[in-house]
Enzyme design. Structure first.
Site, PDB file in Angstrom:
ATOM      1  N   CYS A   1      -7.200  18.640  58.924  1.00 46.03           N
ATOM      2  CA  CYS A   1      -7.453  17.195  58.937  1.00 46.03           C
ATOM      3  C   CYS A   1      -8.250  16.710  57.745  1.00 46.03           C
ATOM      4  O   CYS A   1      -8.120  15.571  57.332  1.00 46.03           O
ATOM      5  CB  CYS A   1      -8.163  16.801  60.230  1.00 46.03           C
ATOM      6  SG  CYS A   1      -9.845  17.455  60.383  1.00 46.03           S
TER       7      CYS A   1
ATOM      8  N   PHE B   1       6.888  19.592  67.744  1.00 46.21           N
ATOM      9  CA  PHE B   1       7.015  18.736  68.924  1.00 46.21           C
ATOM     10  C   PHE B   1       8.024  17.609  68.728  1.00 46.21           C
ATOM     11  O   PHE B   1       7.885  16.527  69.285  1.00 46.21           O
ATOM     12  CB  PHE B   1       5.655  18.150  69.310  1.00 46.21           C
ATOM     13  CG  PHE B   1       4.539  19.151  69.298  1.00 46.21           C
ATOM     14  CD1 PHE B   1       4.530  20.187  70.223  1.00 46.21           C
ATOM     15  CD2 PHE B   1       3.529  19.092  68.360  1.00 46.21           C
ATOM     16  CE1 PHE B   1       3.513  21.122  70.223  1.00 46.21           C
ATOM     17  CE2 PHE B   1       2.511  20.028  68.343  1.00 46.21           C
ATOM     18  CZ  PHE B   1       2.503  21.045  69.270  1.00 46.21           C
TER      19      PHE B   1
ATOM     20  N   CYS C   1      -1.092  23.364  71.280  1.00 48.06           N
ATOM     21  CA  CYS C   1       0.022  24.116  71.851  1.00 48.06           C
ATOM     22  C   CYS C   1      -0.319  24.928  73.087  1.00 48.06           C
ATOM     23  O   CYS C   1       0.488  25.022  74.004  1.00 48.06           O
ATOM     24  CB  CYS C   1       0.641  25.025  70.792  1.00 48.06           C
ATOM     25  SG  CYS C   1      -0.543  26.075  69.925  1.00 48.06           S
TER      26      CYS C   1
ATOM     27  N   CYS D   1     -10.975  18.977  63.483  1.00 54.12           N
ATOM     28  CA  CYS D   1     -10.029  19.824  64.225  1.00 54.12           C
ATOM     29  C   CYS D   1     -10.451  21.279  64.310  1.00 54.12           C
ATOM     30  O   CYS D   1      -9.969  22.004  65.176  1.00 54.12           O
ATOM     31  CB  CYS D   1      -8.636  19.727  63.593  1.00 54.12           C
ATOM     32  SG  CYS D   1      -8.486  20.537  61.986  1.00 54.12           S
TER      33      CYS D   1
ATOM     34  N   CYS E   1     -10.407  24.769  59.842  1.00 49.52           N
ATOM     35  CA  CYS E   1     -10.980  25.283  58.595  1.00 49.52           C
ATOM     36  C   CYS E   1     -12.302  26.005  58.816  1.00 49.52           C
ATOM     37  O   CYS E   1     -13.047  26.253  57.860  1.00 49.52           O
ATOM     38  CB  CYS E   1     -11.191  24.132  57.614  1.00 49.52           C
ATOM     39  SG  CYS E   1     -12.432  22.937  58.185  1.00 49.52           S
TER      40      CYS E   1
ATOM     41  N   GLU F   1      10.209  21.718  77.315  1.00 48.46           N
ATOM     42  CA  GLU F   1       9.787  20.328  77.314  1.00 48.46           C
ATOM     43  C   GLU F   1       9.526  19.771  78.703  1.00 48.46           C
ATOM     44  O   GLU F   1       8.788  18.805  78.861  1.00 48.46           O
ATOM     45  CB  GLU F   1      10.871  19.460  76.656  1.00 48.46           C
ATOM     46  CG  GLU F   1      11.090  19.762  75.189  1.00 48.46           C
ATOM     47  CD  GLU F   1      12.140  18.842  74.588  1.00 48.46           C
ATOM     48  OE1 GLU F   1      13.274  18.874  75.077  1.00 48.46           O
ATOM     49  OE2 GLU F   1      11.807  18.102  73.665  1.00 48.46           O
TER      50      GLU F   1
ATOM     51  N   SER G   1      14.520  22.056  74.471  1.00 46.51           N
ATOM     52  CA  SER G   1      14.325  23.185  75.388  1.00 46.51           C
ATOM     53  C   SER G   1      15.498  24.158  75.389  1.00 46.51           C
ATOM     54  O   SER G   1      15.581  25.034  76.237  1.00 46.51           O
ATOM     55  CB  SER G   1      14.106  22.680  76.831  1.00 46.51           C
ATOM     56  OG  SER G   1      13.012  21.837  76.905  1.00 46.51           O
TER      57      SER G   1
ATOM     58  N   GLY H   1      16.863  25.617  72.310  1.00 41.80           N
ATOM     59  CA  GLY H   1      16.979  26.418  71.098  1.00 41.80           C
ATOM     60  C   GLY H   1      16.942  27.907  71.344  1.00 41.80           C
ATOM     61  O   GLY H   1      17.720  28.674  70.766  1.00 41.80           O
TER      62      GLY H   1
ATOM     63  N   GLN I   1       3.766  27.933  77.437  1.00 37.02           N
ATOM     64  CA  GLN I   1       4.448  26.688  77.111  1.00 37.02           C
ATOM     65  C   GLN I   1       4.237  25.636  78.194  1.00 37.02           C
ATOM     66  O   GLN I   1       4.049  24.453  77.904  1.00 37.02           O
ATOM     67  CB  GLN I   1       5.942  26.961  76.945  1.00 37.02           C
ATOM     68  CG  GLN I   1       6.292  27.708  75.668  1.00 37.02           C
ATOM     69  CD  GLN I   1       6.302  26.779  74.464  1.00 37.02           C
ATOM     70  OE1 GLN I   1       7.182  25.953  74.300  1.00 37.02           O
ATOM     71  NE2 GLN I   1       5.304  26.905  73.641  1.00 37.02           N
TER      72      GLN I   1
END
Length: 1269
Positions: free
Chosen positions: A47, A740, A154, A52, A55, A1202, A1021, A1023, A1135
């Site tokens: 960011c 996403f 995630c 976030c 880093c 999803e 959903s 892939g 997930q």
């Protein structure tokens, strides 16, 4: 070695190695230094504002006074390297590596599945590493606090917490259904719906982890303990100047007395503020006295890692032994540009009796004021504060009514705290607070999260070598945790590489009169300015890569500047001058703007008979007047009803009671109308969009390294822009650090921008978007507006519904037409409701919105659930009963006549009712609400029917290439892209099963258009399973070729068979292909087999809300999913949890704001809050329905990528605890909660005495004060 006494050298250590920098740049930040100089790319840019945690590094310094080494985590994106003199920096590479050793922190996080996309993972590791270096056995509270500043989009945080629980001094154990029993003791527990098969709890055996060995850590460099190594961060002259200033302050203190700065200093008063060349040398915090009370309050969008909306400090001093006010201070932050003091209000109250009670108050006539504001002093204090602390309606930051409500809510809470304190000090003089008032004390605090994961184990007869169905660690898990996983911007710079910065529009809608780049070209080392004129081929498709004649949103890319460094490119971009001619923008789809603009809206419902006529006008999307597409489905309503509806205006809100009931063969005795607003949602993938284009002189080839979900689209657009054949554009993707849906269409435009620049300059070009630019230009999930009219029976059965759904598509089509199509197809969710659905995708002058996880099903589902709640409210029935009576049952047909079996929907429903102890907890929540006036609990259970995949067959095709080498090792490539969903891991599992070899034999390379061409985007959903089919096909081809050799040598080894096959000239390479699931949707007949299959799930959530502030706490969530046979339960459960928490952000937290000119204002984690570790449920249970099969997908699995996103709406509807507050206050219950339901929405919905005090005439049925476009 001692540091020199006087030196201008900057000396520090990085991972044990000494660094000496001469002429260090005082503006250079540690993050960019680490990535550029020692090439330590494990430290990530997330960011750039310290919000976030991606880093995070550890900084170690020596304290010569305490003679101790101090270690602390730090955001390297904010840390100038010049502040590091005499410090030791440790990065994730210094903690552990595959080459040397994996640190237990890294190993446990990987093996406990605490990493998916992996981009945030190094920061998580460093935060915990710094904690463990300071506390060998930290408490769980310390572990949670250490992760407060780290964001993850995630995993849902639960596995991260589980990973580090084993380090705690007193590890907490998960509790199964609140019984106190550990889930690991329940290995053979059988679910209520189970008819056989082993049920497994937990995803990893913690006993295999090695202990932490402190002796293996880096030692602090001895030379840095030398006291001569003082900080020399500035030139000697500046240091001398600083000493002079200190001397002058000391002189003033000695001869002129000290200058004290009081609360007026905080308010920015001119006579009290710091003067030039003054420094604060000390801060005095006086000791408290008896009869002295002080409190601080704060309310933010999120409990942690968030700026305050309003904060306050209050203190009061009484005359000894009395309640006479001697001194009083009330200060507020977040109201203006400086801290504000209610000084005048305090002066009027000083001298008054604190317990000045009156029962005939005339300030406010609320019926509940008698019970709350009985104290005259408090009553007057509230009035005085509201008069003195003025906040204009147009105040910066908005939320004016809410912020003013917090002024008096905080004051009320302070009053009660003082009363409670007086009672504790003088129990015989002051009475105890009533239970009603005690409920106002204390802020909601989340406890240590605990999780339960239950899934069906593999068949006992399955080979131990077969990994399918087992919780295998993510293929890149270890590399995520030690920083060795390479993302696009981690690719080392190549010879002659240039950096690219873009110039974006500052107008929402305007003609481009001129572009003047002359000053930009004068900036040293700027190589070129690239515009649309440099595009030799096609300048994008639906959306232009470079704006040409006009701009249609703020943030649209107009041109690009390429230079030898990013700093120079940005400097050049700032000097590009653009002249605009303003055009009228359209920014919202609110009622007063959308309906007049619908110039081609069909005049009646007769268009139902000819949907094709509607689709033929889809090109009208590009006109400002209209809607992009209008898709209409009528389901299960008789023809007579259609004819009646066709002659009735939708503006007539009473049509259900007047006309519709006459045409149906059953009576409709009740009806309800309403609407729902939902804001958009940022994808906020931790890895921003990045692309590296490397041109090859020979044959004009280009290698494109890009973070995308759709490599074929990147290839197509880049080739078209350069007038090249597709085969000359080679796209490469190793992994993507989050997408996403946000990296399906946009990365192709970024690739075109970089490719055109590379083509013009002949140099490699790197284009990595900074967070604020990424959020400004990439679009987001579509904002939604829906109107409903519903007719129903008094038993809650819905007999007819009219739904009108609108989404804000932004300035171009992008995926909006497909999104609105899916919204219409999915709006029924789990309910068999006769309905008429009209969907509209609207064009505005905002950045083009795009695909998002769930593909508008979260909006459609929330919309229909809002209707269910409205029906339940009108009938007085429990919400769950209205849901049950309207749910699909048995074998049934969807609105588009696709057949499916709802058996597993009901199994999930019943299982979730059981697992969550729904009815007993509901009763306990109701009892809690009768005792607590200012705190309320709510519980909700939500079903889901999710359609997996796409409604066209060609979207489901996939390819793979499997190669076996002479040594027996196997290389697998396929067309799917690793987005963190574990697709590569599952491909390895499938190859292992099909080839009957261990996982260690198989390697999976990058995804590339050079190996598997023409791949479809990885999304929906679907892939994993379609690429799994292709890998399976390739492996089966190879196994068939090897079969004769195996039969000849049945006792041979794999390597022997491969060697013999090679000698016999048998091909050891095979291409696998999956044609795709057959799906279709005929909009003429409104029938089709639109989706391959359906996935079912149910979630139950319980929350507690604070009515005074609007804060809420997620107490518990239980999810039951019909995942059938999961290929990898660790990945699938991860997930499910991750998507659930992301959905919590959509429904309760994440707000996007725009200026009146159409510029997005929320451009980073400082202004846009995604769920943090404090936002997850305290108890989080995930249960995969056992003994379920799916005959369509590979190994009877289902795609869960999803679907579970929508289930977080159970938190949204559990916040219906607001209804309990409103009922107790005698406020109408027919109200609508809009999304996101933030602290502001919750507080204002409770509609108590303080919201009335702020604006007594304001109607509070619609709760979102400024709904984002």
């Amino acid at each position: 070695m001692a540091c020199p006494q006087q030196s201008d050298e900057l000396v520090f250590f990085v991972n044990g190695r000494k660094v000496i920098e001469r002429q260090a740049d005082p503006e250079e930040l540690l993050l960019y230094y680490l990535r550029k100089k020692p090439h330590l790319s494990g430290t990530k840019y997330g960011c750039g504002v310290g919000g976030c945690g991606a880093c995070t590094v550890m900084i170690s310094t020596y304290d010569p006074v305490a003679k101790q080494i101090q270690r602390r985590p730090a955001n390297s994106c904010l840390l100038p390297i010049c502040s590091l003199h005499g410090a030791a920096v440790t990065t994730v590479e210094g903690v552990g590596s595959i080459k040397n050793r994996i640190h237990p922190i890294q190993e446990r996080l990987a093996k406990r599945n605490g990493s998916q996309r992996g981009f945030c993972t190094p920061g998580m590791v460093m935060s915990i590493y710094a904690l463990l270096r300071n506390h060998v056995e930290p408490s769980m509270e310390q572990i949670i606090a250490a992760l407060d500043g780290n964001l993850c989009r995630c995993t849902g945080y639960r596995p991260i917490i589980d990973s580090y629980t084993s380090f705690a001094s007193e590890p907490t154990c998960c509790q199964l259904r609140g019984t106190g029993q550990c889930c690991l003791d329940q290995e053979e527990r059988v679910c209520s719906s189970s008819t056989g098969g082993r049920i497994h709890s937990g995803l990893c055996n913690t006993e295999e982890f090695p202990p932490v060995d402190p002796t293996q850590e880096f030692i602090f460099p001895p030379e840095l303990t030398n006291q001569n190594c003082v900080s020399r961060l500035f030139p000697k002259e500046l240091l001398a100047q600083n000493h002079f200033i200190l001397d002058q302050l000391a002189f003033c203190a000695e001869y002129n007395g000290k200058r004290f700065l009081n609360d007026q200093f905080l308010a920015g008063c001119e006579h009290a503020d710091l003067k030039a060349k003054e420094l604060i040398v000390s801060v005095l915090i006086p000791y408290s006295m008896k009869d002295y009370f002080i409190s601080a309050f704060r309310q933010a969008e999120s409990q942690k890692n968030a700026l305050s909306i309003v904060n306050s400090g209050m203190r009061i001093l009484f005359s000894p032994g009395t309640d006479t006010t001697v001194d009083l201070s009330i200060l507020y932050g977040g109201i203006g540009s400086t801290t504000l003091s209610a000084r005048k209000s305090c002066e009027k109250i000083i001298g008054r009796l604190f317990l000045d009670i009156t029962y005939a108050d005339s300030l406010i006539t609320s019926h509940i004021l008698h019970n709350i504001l009985q104290n005259q002093m408090l009553n007057e204090a509230c009035r005085l504060v509201l008069e003195e602390i003025f906040l204009p309606p147009s105040a910066l930051g908005g939320k004016v009514e809410y912020r003013r409500t917090l002024l008096v809510s905080f004051l009320f809470r302070f009053y009660l705290e003082v009363l409670h304190g007086l009672n504790q000090m003088y129990p015989f003089r002051y009475a105890e607070l009533s239970q009603e008032k005690m409920s106002a004390l204390g802020m909601l605090q989340s406890g240590v999260p605990q999780g339960v994961q239950i899934y069906q184990d593999v068949d006992p007869g399955q080979s131990p070598q077969d990994p399918v169905g087992r919780p295998i660690m993510h293929q890149s898990g270890i590399k995520h945790t030690n920083g060795e996983a390479v993302y696009i911007d981690d690719v080392c710079p190549v010879d002659g590489e240039l950096s690219l910065a873009v110039v974006t529009s500052i107008k929402a809608h305007a003609k481009i009169i001129s572009i003047n780049a002359s000053e930009a070209l004068q900036v040293p080392r700027v190589a070129a300015v690239v515009t649309a004129r440099d595009v030799s081929g096609e300048n994008g498709k639906d959306e232009q890569a470079y704006a040409e004649d006009k701009v249609i949103c703020v943030g649209q890319i107009i041109c690009a500047v390429v230079a030898e460094s990013l700093t120079q490119a940005k400097c050049g971009a700032e000097k590009v001058k653009i002249v605009y001619e303003d055009l009228e923008p359209v920014l919202t789809i609110e009622n007063d703007q959308i309906y007049p603009s619908c110039s081609w809206r069909p005049p009646s419902m007769k268009t139902l008979q000819s949907p094709q006529a509607i689709f033929s006008r889809a090109s009208s999307f590009l006109s400002l007047e209209g809607l992009s597409s209008l898709l209409t489905i009528c389901c299960n309503v008789s023809t007579a009803a259609l004819l009646v509806l066709s002659s009735v205006s939708t503006a007539n809100i009473n049509f259900l009671t007047v006309d519709l009931k006459l045409s149906l063969d059953f009576p409709i005795i009740m009806y309800v109308t309403g609407e729902l607003h939902m804001g958009g949602q940022e994808h906020f993938y931790l890895e921003t969009n990045s692309v590296l284009v490397i041109p090859r002189v020979e044959d004009k080839e280009m290698h494109v390294y890009v973070s995308t979900q759709h490599a074929t689209d990147v290839q197509e657009l880049a080739a078209s822009a350069l007038n090249l054949q597709y085969s000359k554009i080679m796209c490469h993707m190793k992994r993507v650090g989050g997408a996403f849906g946000g990296k399906i269409t946009k990365p192709s435009l970024f690739a075109v921008i970089a490719a055109v620049a590379a083509n013009k300059t002949g140099h490699p070009v790197r284009f990595a978007l900074e967070r604020n630019i990424d959020m400004l230009i990439t679009g987001r999930q579509h904002p939604f507006f829906g109107k409903y009219e519903v007719g129903f029976m008094n038993d809650g059965r819905i007999r007819a519904a009219d739904f009108q759904c609108y989404i804000n598509g932004g300035c171009t089509k992008d995926e909006s037409e497909l999104v609105i199509e899916y919204l219409v197809l999915k709006v029924d969710n789990a309910y068999n409701i006769p309905n008429l659905v009209r969907g509209h995708a609207c064009k505005t002058n905002l950045p083009s919105n795009t695909a998002f996880r769930g593909f508008e099903f979260p909006q459609a589902g929330l919309f229909v659930e809002t209707c269910i709640v409205a029906v339940a409210t009108q009938t007085g029935l429990p919400h769950e009963k209205v849901r049950e009576i309207n749910m699909y049952k048995g074998v049934n047909l969807t609105s588009f006549k696709e057949e499916f079996d709802a058996e597993n929907l009901w199994k999930c429903w019943e299982e979730c009712l059981d697992k969550s102890d729904y009815y007993s907890r509901k009763a306990m929540a109701e009892e809690f609400n009768t005792k607590k006036y200012w705190k309320k609990k709510g519980i909700a259970i939500i079903p889901m029917k999710f359609s997996v995949g796409f409604n066209a067959t060609y979207f489901h095709q996939a390819g793979a290439l499997v190669r076996i080498y002479i040594d027996g090792s196997v290389l697998v490539t396929h067309g799917g892209i690793e987005l963190g969903q574990g697709i590569h891991t599952k491909m390895l599992q499938i190859a292992s099963r099909e080839l009957k070899i261990p996982l260690s034999y198989i390697h999976l390379c990058e995804t590339s258009t050079t190996t598997v061409p023409n791949g479809k985007y990885t999304a929906g959903s679907i892939g994993t399973e379609i690429n799994a089919r292709a890998v399976q096909d390739a492996c089966q081809i190879l196994w068939k070729r090897l079969d004769p050799i195996q039969r000849d040598n049945p006792n041979g080894k794999w390597e022997d068979w491969i060697s013999e096959a090679h000698k016999q000239s048998i091909s050891l390479s095979a291409t696998g292909y999956f044609k795709g699931y057959v799906t279709n949707m005929n909009w003429d007949t409104q029938k089709g087999h639109a989706f391959p299959y359906f996935l079912f799930g149910v979630a139950c959530s319980e929350v507690e809300i604070d009515c005074l502030t609007g804060a809420h706490k997620n107490i518990r969530t239980d999810i039951v999913m019909d995942a059938c046979f999961t290929i990898n339960p660790a990945i699938d459960i991860g997930q499910i949890e991750g998507a659930f928490i992301q959905g919590v952000g959509l429904y309760t937290l994440e707000e996007i704001f725009f200026s009146p000119e159409g510029e997005q204002l929320t451009l980073g984690p400082d202004t846009y809050k995604i769920p943090a570790i404090c936002d997850i449920p305290e108890q989080f249970g995930v249960y995969l329905l056992p003994n379920s099969r799916n005959s369509i997908a590979i190994y009877s699995s289902k795609g869960v990528g999803e679907a579970r996103f929508f289930l977080s709406s159970s938190v949204f509807f559990a916040i219906d605890a607001v209804a309990a507050a409103r009922k107790e206050r005698g406020v109408p219950l027919d109200f609508t909660l809009n999304s996101p339901l933030t602290v502001e929405g919750i507080c204002m919905a409770c509609d108590d005495v303080f919201t009335e005090m702020e604006c007594p005439q304001k109607c509070r049925i619609s709760l979102q004060t400024s709904w984002p476009p």
